[in-house]
Design a protein around this motif. Structure first.
Motif, PDB file in Angstrom:
ATOM      1  N   THR A  21      -8.034 -22.513 -25.903  1.00 34.14           N
ATOM      2  CA  THR A  21      -7.505 -20.950 -25.660  1.00 34.14           C
ATOM      3  C   THR A  21      -5.760 -21.085 -25.760  1.00 34.14           C
ATOM      4  O   THR A  21      -5.264 -20.442 -25.937  1.00 34.14           O
ATOM      5  CB  THR A  21      -7.814 -20.482 -24.358  1.00 34.14           C
ATOM      6  OG1 THR A  21      -7.579 -21.371 -23.072  1.00 34.14           O
ATOM      7  CG2 THR A  21      -9.305 -20.057 -24.165  1.00 34.14           C
ATOM      8  N   ASP A  22      -5.421 -22.180 -24.863  1.00 30.83           N
ATOM      9  CA  ASP A  22      -4.028 -22.373 -25.097  1.00 30.83           C
ATOM     10  C   ASP A  22      -3.352 -22.085 -26.416  1.00 30.83           C
ATOM     11  O   ASP A  22      -2.487 -21.575 -26.726  1.00 30.83           O
ATOM     12  CB  ASP A  22      -3.525 -23.611 -24.349  1.00 30.83           C
ATOM     13  CG  ASP A  22      -2.700 -23.455 -23.060  1.00 30.83           C
ATOM     14  OD1 ASP A  22      -2.548 -22.381 -22.881  1.00 30.83           O
ATOM     15  OD2 ASP A  22      -2.182 -24.532 -22.585  1.00 30.83           O
ATOM     16  N   LYS A  28      -0.080 -16.544 -31.217  1.00 30.41           N
ATOM     17  CA  LYS A  28      -0.050 -15.304 -31.264  1.00 30.41           C
ATOM     18  C   LYS A  28       1.519 -14.963 -30.202  1.00 30.41           C
ATOM     19  O   LYS A  28       2.062 -13.801 -30.499  1.00 30.41           O
ATOM     20  CB  LYS A  28      -0.797 -14.150 -30.536  1.00 30.41           C
ATOM     21  CG  LYS A  28      -2.172 -14.415 -31.676  1.00 30.41           C
ATOM     22  CD  LYS A  28      -3.204 -12.974 -31.341  1.00 30.41           C
ATOM     23  CE  LYS A  28      -2.355 -11.824 -31.931  1.00 30.41           C
ATOM     24  NZ  LYS A  28      -3.255 -10.700 -31.846  1.00 30.41           N
ATOM     25  N   GLY A  29       1.845 -16.122 -29.704  1.00 25.90           N
ATOM     26  CA  GLY A  29       3.047 -15.885 -28.741  1.00 25.90           C
ATOM     27  C   GLY A  29       2.989 -15.024 -27.399  1.00 25.90           C
ATOM     28  O   GLY A  29       3.912 -14.484 -27.037  1.00 25.90           O
ATOM     29  N   THR A  30       1.582 -15.212 -26.842  1.00 26.50           N
ATOM     30  CA  THR A  30       1.604 -14.573 -25.760  1.00 26.50           C
ATOM     31  C   THR A  30       2.200 -15.290 -24.299  1.00 26.50           C
ATOM     32  O   THR A  30       1.513 -16.332 -24.255  1.00 26.50           O
ATOM     33  CB  THR A  30       0.162 -14.180 -25.200  1.00 26.50           C
ATOM     34  OG1 THR A  30      -0.422 -13.364 -26.513  1.00 26.50           O
ATOM     35  CG2 THR A  30       0.026 -13.334 -24.070  1.00 26.50           C
ATOM     36  N   PRO A  31       3.395 -15.100 -23.926  1.00 25.77           N
ATOM     37  CA  PRO A  31       3.738 -15.852 -22.704  1.00 25.77           C
ATOM     38  C   PRO A  31       2.917 -15.952 -21.393  1.00 25.77           C
ATOM     39  O   PRO A  31       3.238 -16.855 -20.680  1.00 25.77           O
ATOM     40  CB  PRO A  31       5.378 -15.263 -22.580  1.00 25.77           C
ATOM     41  CG  PRO A  31       5.081 -13.657 -23.038  1.00 25.77           C
ATOM     42  CD  PRO A  31       4.056 -13.782 -24.301  1.00 25.77           C
ATOM     43  N   ASP A  32       2.510 -14.831 -21.126  1.00 23.55           N
ATOM     44  CA  ASP A  32       1.425 -14.808 -19.952  1.00 23.55           C
ATOM     45  C   ASP A  32       0.301 -15.536 -20.205  1.00 23.55           C
ATOM     46  O   ASP A  32      -0.597 -15.488 -18.950  1.00 23.55           O
ATOM     47  CB  ASP A  32       1.349 -13.250 -19.687  1.00 23.55           C
ATOM     48  CG  ASP A  32       2.713 -12.690 -19.370  1.00 23.55           C
ATOM     49  OD1 ASP A  32       3.811 -13.303 -18.962  1.00 23.55           O
ATOM     50  OD2 ASP A  32       2.688 -11.400 -19.344  1.00 23.55           O
ATOM     51  N   TRP A  33       0.002 -16.204 -21.092  1.00 20.39           N
ATOM     52  CA  TRP A  33      -1.438 -16.547 -21.294  1.00 20.39           C
ATOM     53  C   TRP A  33      -1.751 -17.722 -19.994  1.00 20.39           C
ATOM     54  O   TRP A  33      -2.966 -17.535 -19.574  1.00 20.39           O
ATOM     55  CB  TRP A  33      -1.582 -17.352 -22.541  1.00 20.39           C
ATOM     56  CG  TRP A  33      -2.852 -18.078 -22.542  1.00 20.39           C
ATOM     57  CD1 TRP A  33      -3.356 -19.283 -22.703  1.00 20.39           C
ATOM     58  CD2 TRP A  33      -4.148 -17.291 -22.697  1.00 20.39           C
ATOM     59  NE1 TRP A  33      -4.558 -19.335 -22.628  1.00 20.39           N
ATOM     60  CE2 TRP A  33      -5.329 -17.946 -22.703  1.00 20.39           C
ATOM     61  CE3 TRP A  33      -4.382 -15.766 -22.765  1.00 20.39           C
ATOM     62  CZ2 TRP A  33      -6.578 -17.403 -22.813  1.00 20.39           C
ATOM     63  CZ3 TRP A  33      -5.657 -15.335 -22.759  1.00 20.39           C
ATOM     64  CH2 TRP A  33      -6.720 -16.187 -23.017  1.00 20.39           C
ATOM     65  N   PRO A  34      -1.003 -18.709 -19.525  1.00 24.37           N
ATOM     66  CA  PRO A  34      -1.506 -19.408 -18.374  1.00 24.37           C
ATOM     67  C   PRO A  34      -1.964 -18.587 -17.342  1.00 24.37           C
ATOM     68  O   PRO A  34      -2.879 -19.087 -16.613  1.00 24.37           O
ATOM     69  CB  PRO A  34       0.036 -20.242 -18.143  1.00 24.37           C
ATOM     70  CG  PRO A  34       0.765 -20.343 -19.427  1.00 24.37           C
ATOM     71  CD  PRO A  34       0.336 -18.948 -20.067  1.00 24.37           C
TER      72      PRO A  34
END
Length: 98
Positions: A21-22, A28-34
């Protein structure tokens, strides 16, 4: 043997490079993924109800339920709502809240 602790949303390939998933969401550049990853894992492991904001063909939608499966190969989660369930792709998830 060198072992690495990986969250349920991450896996490593033969060369030891972390994939899952990381990698899928960082494209897509999603900074909140973690943070989202942590909430999804918590829902799966501790049976915590979450609220998802997801992209749909008709805009965005709010879903509430429990994560019952995290499929890193197909890059999706299975969300169990009250009397139903559905598969949601990682790339469609915009936010996760407990």
């Amino acid at each position: 043997m060198n072992r690495q602790h990986l969250s349920p949303l991450m896996a490593s390939d033969i060369a030891g490079k972390i994939v899952g998933t990381d990698a899928a969401v960082q494209q897509k550049g999603t900074p909140d993924w973690p943070l989202m990853e942590r909430e999804l894992s918590l829902s799966l492991e501790k049976h915590v109800k979450i609220r998802l904001t997801v992209d749909t063909p008709h805009g965005t939608s709010q879903l509430r339920g429990f994560v019952t499966v995290i499929n890193t190969y197909l890059k999706e989660i299975k969300l169990r709502e009250e009397d139903d369930w559905q598969w949601i792709r990682f790339e469609d998830i915009r936010s996760v809240q407990t």
